[in-house]
Design a protein around this motif. Structure first.
Motif, mmCIF file in Angstrom:
data_model
loop_
_atom_site.group_PDB
_atom_site.id
_atom_site.type_symbol
_atom_site.label_atom_id
_atom_site.label_comp_id
_atom_site.label_asym_id
_atom_site.label_seq_id
_atom_site.Cartn_x
_atom_site.Cartn_y
_atom_site.Cartn_z
ATOM 1 N N GLY A 94 33.165 41.504 36.127
ATOM 2 C CA GLY A 94 33.593 42.481 37.293
ATOM 3 C C GLY A 94 34.229 41.804 38.433
ATOM 4 N N THR A 95 33.454 40.896 39.061
ATOM 5 C CA THR A 95 34.083 40.410 40.117
ATOM 6 C C THR A 95 35.619 39.688 40.025
ATOM 7 N N ALA A 96 35.993 39.407 38.946
ATOM 8 C CA ALA A 96 37.374 39.094 38.557
ATOM 9 C C ALA A 96 38.259 40.137 38.330
ATOM 10 N N GLY A 97 37.814 41.301 38.080
ATOM 11 C CA GLY A 97 38.501 42.746 37.994
ATOM 12 C C GLY A 97 38.829 42.654 36.543
ATOM 13 N N TRP A 98 38.390 41.887 35.361
ATOM 14 C CA TRP A 98 38.984 41.946 34.110
ATOM 15 C C TRP A 98 38.811 43.536 33.476
ATOM 16 N N ASP A 99 37.782 44.150 33.871
ATOM 17 C CA ASP A 99 37.625 45.346 33.401
ATOM 18 C C ASP A 99 37.164 46.282 34.448
ATOM 19 N N ALA A 100 38.229 47.328 34.512
ATOM 20 C CA ALA A 100 37.980 48.337 35.735
ATOM 21 C C ALA A 100 36.836 48.934 35.819
ATOM 22 N N GLY A 101 36.046 49.382 34.624
ATOM 23 C CA GLY A 101 34.733 50.007 34.751
ATOM 24 C C GLY A 101 33.570 49.185 35.066
ATOM 25 N N VAL A 102 33.826 47.707 34.711
ATOM 26 C CA VAL A 102 32.673 47.044 34.952
ATOM 27 C C VAL A 102 32.755 46.504 36.409
ATOM 28 N N TYR A 103 33.761 46.506 36.936
ATOM 29 C CA TYR A 103 34.267 46.174 38.181
ATOM 30 C C TYR A 103 33.566 47.347 39.288
ATOM 31 N N THR A 104 33.934 48.637 38.789
ATOM 32 C CA THR A 104 33.458 49.607 39.647
ATOM 33 C C THR A 104 31.890 49.920 39.653
ATOM 34 N N VAL A 168 31.552 42.777 49.813
ATOM 35 C CA VAL A 168 32.697 43.229 49.564
ATOM 36 C C VAL A 168 33.784 42.099 49.322
ATOM 37 N N VAL A 169 33.719 40.861 50.248
ATOM 38 C CA VAL A 169 34.459 39.702 49.757
ATOM 39 C C VAL A 169 34.594 39.343 48.212
ATOM 40 N N MET A 170 33.110 39.557 47.667
ATOM 41 C CA MET A 170 33.085 38.781 46.272
ATOM 42 C C MET A 170 33.997 39.894 45.381
ATOM 43 N N TYR A 171 34.063 41.092 45.676
ATOM 44 C CA TYR A 171 34.759 42.074 44.837
ATOM 45 C C TYR A 171 36.284 42.502 45.598
ATOM 46 N N TYR A 172 36.808 41.671 46.395
ATOM 47 C CA TYR A 172 37.998 41.760 46.640
ATOM 48 C C TYR A 172 38.993 41.099 45.799
ATOM 49 N N PRO A 173 40.049 41.844 45.086
ATOM 50 C CA PRO A 173 40.932 41.425 44.402
ATOM 51 C C PRO A 173 41.804 40.224 44.814
ATOM 52 N N TRP A 174 41.102 39.154 44.908
ATOM 53 C CA TRP A 174 41.791 37.727 45.212
ATOM 54 C C TRP A 174 43.103 37.210 44.360
ATOM 55 N N GLY A 175 42.827 37.577 42.992
ATOM 56 C CA GLY A 175 43.817 37.116 42.052
ATOM 57 C C GLY A 175 43.873 35.788 41.641
ATOM 58 N N ASP A 176 42.695 35.129 42.032
ATOM 59 C CA ASP A 176 42.383 33.738 41.629
ATOM 60 C C ASP A 176 41.141 33.724 41.044
ATOM 61 N N VAL A 177 41.001 33.576 39.574
ATOM 62 C CA VAL A 177 39.811 33.463 39.134
ATOM 63 C C VAL A 177 38.894 32.273 39.527
ATOM 64 N N LYS A 178 39.498 31.169 39.837
ATOM 65 C CA LYS A 178 38.722 30.079 40.218
ATOM 66 C C LYS A 178 37.860 30.341 41.541
ATOM 67 N N MET A 179 38.618 30.825 42.349
ATOM 68 C CA MET A 179 38.132 31.354 43.835
ATOM 69 C C MET A 179 37.078 32.217 43.454
ATOM 70 N N ALA A 180 37.136 33.212 42.503
ATOM 71 C CA ALA A 180 36.261 34.350 42.386
ATOM 72 C C ALA A 180 35.162 33.916 41.698
ATOM 73 N N GLN A 181 35.116 32.752 40.937
ATOM 74 C CA GLN A 181 33.801 32.241 40.391
ATOM 75 C C GLN A 181 33.166 31.680 41.593
ATOM 76 N N TYR A 182 33.704 30.837 42.578
ATOM 77 C CA TYR A 182 33.080 30.219 43.624
ATOM 78 C C TYR A 182 32.502 31.072 44.478
#
Length: 359
Positions: A94-104, A168-182
């Motif tokens: 979800g947090t990396a946005g790999w699946d739109a439904g999971v993210y939502t 909100v920051v965690m689910y912002y689409p950063w486009g960086d998976v490493k940052m999303a993990q941190y």
């Protein structure tokens, strides 16, 4: 000359009853039953069925199914990093946005959870709850409603800074998976941060402040919390429904986002985790909404004699607000209503639960 007793000034303190909630054992069983059902579907059955698939493989190999490496060093403390790695793997679909439904679904869940964090923060800082785990008798409602001035003033900025903004920051689409993990790893203790920050900053408000001096001076601050939290949860609810109802993406259908689906839970690790998050959502908010009904029942019972029709209307009202504005909104709406009635109870009002001018 005979001595006379001077009348007391201000409202007299209400007589504190020693009674307990009728049929309290049934309510305890109801909560225990909801907990057991959630545990079965989330933890027991999924483990027995091997859901989510490949989770242990990803944990051991250090790579997601799509080849993305799993970050392993967050704090340099092995025990903490192992826990963080486990949680990041669970959330990252979800947090990396790999699946739109999971993210939502995850974002909706955690924005609605903002109401729970806020209510817990309020209840844990009431004077009557200091150093108490639980209270089962009606005496709980008759004294110690207030929060300290420091807690009341600091509550809103802290729940926003300590929980809402990190979410909100965690689910912002950063486009960086490493940052999303941190970010996902460091989000995990945010509910605890809220409690710690309130405890720290509550000492910064002087005892001579208007909030500290005025009777029920905390009310205006609590009302602001209920208002802001209600706005956030309502916007999240309406926005999510709009997205699901207008999107052509099948992963953004209401069924895909919200309804647990056993026919797909083994299709991938992400869908298995999605199933668990969905069950968690229904378990968490079903018990929370039952809690809402119960506190309304307690207030009505203490202030007057509610009829079966009154209690049914309460159920329907909670259900209506939940459907229209979200479960988080229903929770803070109940707490907002309850706050006025708690003041009425402490002021000795009896026979009505209509808001009085005194409250």
């Amino acid at each position: 000359m005979a001595r006379t007793n001077k009348p007391s000034r201000g409202p007299s303190k209400p007589v504190v009853p020693q009674t307990k909630r009728p049929l309290n054992g049934l309510f305890v069983l109801a909560f225990a039953g909801l907990s057991a059902i959630s545990t079965w579907f989330m933890r027991v059955e999924t483990v027995a069925k091997g859901v989510p698939i490949n989770f242990n493989t990803v944990l051991e190999t250090g790579h997601f199914d799509n080849g993305t490496p799993v970050e392993t060093n967050y704090t340099g403390i092995k025990a903490i990093d192992e826990i963080a790695k486990f949680l990041v793997i669970a959330f990252l679909e979800g947090t990396a946005g790999w699946d739109a439904g999971v993210y939502t679904q995850q974002l909706y869940f955690l924005l609605q959870w903002f109401a729970i964090v806020s209510v817990w923060s309020i209840e844990s800082n009431r004077r009557r709850n200091a150093w108490k785990a639980v209270s089962l008798d009606d005496a709980y409602y008759f004294q110690g409603r207030e929060l300290s001035a420091g807690s009341a003033v600091s509550l809103l900025p802290i729940v926003v800074i300590g929980y809402l903004i990190p979410t909100v920051v965690m689910y912002y689409p950063w486009g960086d998976v490493k940052m999303a993990q941190y970010i996902t790893a460091f989000w995990q203790p945010t509910p605890a941060f809220v409690s710690i920050l309130i405890s720290v900053f509550s000492f910064l408000v002087p005892s001579s402040s208007p909030t500290a001096v005025a009777k029920n001076g905390d009310i205006k601050h609590l009302k602001r919390v209920y208002l802001i939290v209600g706005l956030v949860t309502t916007v999240a609810h309406v926005g999510t429904l709009y997205t699901c109802l207008t999107s052509d993406d099948p992963r953004l259908s209401l069924g895909y986002v919200f309804l647990p689906n056993r026919t797909t839970w083994k299709d991938s690790m992400g869908l298995g985790l999605h199933y668990i998050f969905q069950v968690d959502f229904f378990g968490a908010f079903s018990s929370s909404l039952l809690w809402c009904w119960l506190v309304i029942y307690d207030v009505l019972r203490i202030l007057g004699k509610p009829t079966a029709a009154d209690l049914i209307k309460t159920v329907l009202g909670i259900a209506f607000v939940t459907m229209v504005a979200g479960p988080g909104t229903a929770i803070v709406a109940v707490w907002n209503w309850r706050e006025d009635r708690l003041v009425m109870i402490e002021n000795g009002v009896k026979g009505t639960w209509e808001k009085s001018k005194v409250a």
